[in-house]
Design a protein around this motif. Structure first.
Motif, mmCIF file in Angstrom:
data_model
loop_
_atom_site.group_PDB
_atom_site.id
_atom_site.type_symbol
_atom_site.label_atom_id
_atom_site.label_comp_id
_atom_site.label_asym_id
_atom_site.label_seq_id
_atom_site.Cartn_x
_atom_site.Cartn_y
_atom_site.Cartn_z
ATOM 1 N N PRO A 158 0.777 -1.009 -0.103
ATOM 2 C CA PRO A 158 -0.112 0.139 0.148
ATOM 3 C C PRO A 158 0.836 1.212 0.027
ATOM 4 N N GLN A 159 1.879 1.167 0.795
ATOM 5 C CA GLN A 159 2.952 2.371 0.700
ATOM 6 C C GLN A 159 3.489 2.485 -0.631
ATOM 7 N N MET A 160 3.935 1.499 -1.281
ATOM 8 C CA MET A 160 4.619 1.474 -2.447
ATOM 9 C C MET A 160 3.463 2.371 -3.516
ATOM 10 N N ALA A 161 2.266 1.930 -3.258
ATOM 11 C CA ALA A 161 1.356 2.297 -4.278
ATOM 12 C C ALA A 161 1.348 3.730 -4.483
ATOM 13 N N LYS A 162 1.360 4.171 -2.980
ATOM 14 C CA LYS A 162 1.313 5.726 -2.833
ATOM 15 C C LYS A 162 2.581 6.520 -3.348
ATOM 16 N N ASP A 163 3.780 5.859 -3.091
ATOM 17 C CA ASP A 163 5.060 6.548 -3.569
ATOM 18 C C ASP A 163 5.587 6.454 -4.899
ATOM 19 N N LEU A 164 4.933 5.222 -5.612
ATOM 20 C CA LEU A 164 5.422 4.973 -6.674
ATOM 21 C C LEU A 164 4.296 4.376 -7.506
ATOM 22 N N PRO A 165 3.193 5.357 -7.972
ATOM 23 C CA PRO A 165 1.852 5.007 -8.532
ATOM 24 C C PRO A 165 2.116 4.509 -10.061
ATOM 25 N N PHE A 166 3.157 4.861 -10.621
ATOM 26 C CA PHE A 166 3.551 4.365 -11.722
ATOM 27 C C PHE A 166 4.152 3.116 -12.067
ATOM 28 N N VAL A 167 4.338 2.448 -10.957
ATOM 29 C CA VAL A 167 4.894 1.080 -11.027
ATOM 30 C C VAL A 167 3.802 -0.031 -10.961
ATOM 31 N N GLN A 168 3.976 -1.033 -11.539
ATOM 32 C CA GLN A 168 3.009 -2.245 -11.666
ATOM 33 C C GLN A 168 4.005 -3.515 -11.303
ATOM 34 N N LEU A 169 4.099 -3.838 -9.929
ATOM 35 C CA LEU A 169 4.779 -4.771 -9.546
ATOM 36 C C LEU A 169 4.561 -6.115 -9.712
ATOM 37 N N GLN A 170 5.220 -7.212 -10.233
ATOM 38 C CA GLN A 170 5.102 -8.460 -10.514
ATOM 39 C C GLN A 170 5.959 -9.314 -9.666
ATOM 40 N N ILE A 171 5.458 -10.012 -8.692
ATOM 41 C CA ILE A 171 6.148 -10.811 -7.635
ATOM 42 C C ILE A 171 6.384 -12.375 -8.045
ATOM 43 N N GLU A 172 7.430 -12.881 -8.323
ATOM 44 C CA GLU A 172 7.559 -14.084 -8.598
ATOM 45 C C GLU A 172 8.319 -15.067 -7.238
ATOM 46 N N THR A 173 7.697 -15.658 -6.490
ATOM 47 C CA THR A 173 8.327 -16.355 -5.480
ATOM 48 C C THR A 173 9.016 -17.700 -5.670
ATOM 49 N N ILE A 174 10.136 -17.845 -4.877
ATOM 50 C CA ILE A 174 10.960 -18.802 -5.244
ATOM 51 C C ILE A 174 11.023 -19.579 -4.127
ATOM 52 N N HIS A 175 11.674 -20.867 -4.188
ATOM 53 C CA HIS A 175 11.914 -21.789 -3.086
ATOM 54 C C HIS A 175 13.407 -22.310 -2.860
ATOM 55 N N THR A 176 14.047 -22.560 -4.054
ATOM 56 C CA THR A 176 15.356 -22.777 -3.940
ATOM 57 C C THR A 176 16.334 -21.908 -4.611
ATOM 58 N N PRO A 177 17.609 -21.896 -4.342
ATOM 59 C CA PRO A 177 18.561 -21.003 -5.244
ATOM 60 C C PRO A 177 18.318 -21.256 -6.836
ATOM 61 N N ALA A 178 17.928 -22.488 -7.322
ATOM 62 C CA ALA A 178 18.014 -22.828 -8.582
ATOM 63 C C ALA A 178 16.782 -22.105 -9.282
ATOM 64 N N ASP A 179 15.788 -21.728 -8.506
ATOM 65 C CA ASP A 179 14.555 -21.213 -8.855
ATOM 66 C C ASP A 179 14.917 -19.701 -9.675
ATOM 67 N N TYR A 180 16.074 -19.020 -9.067
ATOM 68 C CA TYR A 180 16.473 -17.650 -9.736
ATOM 69 C C TYR A 180 16.832 -17.818 -11.188
#
Length: 232
Positions: free
Chosen positions: A53-75
């Motif tokens: 919510p704070q990011m939406a206020k501070d960086l309204p022009f950014v659409q964040l896409q979060i990809e979660t990983i479980h192991t180092p190989a996932d990067y």
């Protein structure tokens, strides 16, 4: 138009163009830009999500896409975007520049009801598989001999933390990841002794890469909200 006016016209057009561009940059909404960031699931859930919510206020022009990983190989070796990595020491990651966001400390925690046990060291241990398993080190440094109890294993810290909230046993709480649970009272500490693991979370980017304006804005935003300096 007089000859003098014709000669003056290009200068006026150039000046008005500069004013128009400056006005658009200052007052018109910026085009929404997508930024992908990869993160361990525990950090994404416990540290990034509450700050969105704070990011939406501070960086309204950014659409964040979060990809979660479980192991180092996932990067993936060729990933050219931003990511969050868990590491020890100075945070050296091959081919990546890193800015440290957190410094991990470990403290045994349990739900308030479970914490009432006469000998908490014999409670079921909720462990995280892999390098994060440090119950043995904690008891050794604390100079305590634990009672023998059952062990339940999880593949992420956030899952173990949720199990502890529901009374399944005690978890070796990684702070600051577990700080919100302590503040809300769903977990309490079982000991006053805290162990520094020497590890932490880092925001990394490809070494020498030219980040997009949105990626650079996100990088600097993370540094601000976590209160840490950022490398150049």
């Amino acid at each position: 138009m007089t000859p003098e006016g014709a000669a003056y016209l290009p200068h006026l057009q150039s000046a008005f163009a500069v004013i128009a561009n400056s006005t658009r940059e200052l007052f018109e909404p910026k085009t929404v830009q997508s930024v992908t960031i990869r993160s361990p699931i525990s950090f994404a859930v416990l540290m990034i999500a509450p700050k969105l919510p704070q990011m939406a206020k501070d960086l309204p022009f950014v659409q964040l896409q979060i990809e979660t990983i479980h192991t180092p190989a996932d990067y993936g070796e060729r990933f050219v975007g931003l990511d969050i990595r868990f590491g020890i020491g100075s945070g050296s990651f091959a081919g990546r520049q890193a800015d440290r966001l957190t410094r991990e400390t470990l403290t045994p925690m349990a739900s308030p009801n479970v914490a009432k046990a006469k000998d908490w060291t014999g409670l079921p241990r909720l462990t995280v598989v892999g390098a994060r398993e440090m119950w043995g080190e904690w008891f050794a440094v604390a100079r305590m001999k634990p009672a023998l109890g059952p062990t339940h294993k999880f593949d992420s810290f956030v899952t173990a933390l949720e199990a502890a909230k529901h009374g399944a046993g005690m978890v070796l709480g990684s702070r600051p990841l577990a700080d919100a649970a302590l503040r809300e009272g769903s977990l309490v500490t079982l000991s006053g002794f805290t162990l520094s693991s020497g590890a932490g979370h880092y925001l990394t980017a490809p070494s020498g890469a030219h980040l997009s304006p949105a990626e650079e804005a996100v990088r600097r935003w993370f540094a601000t909200v976590f209160g840490v300096p950022i490398s150049r």
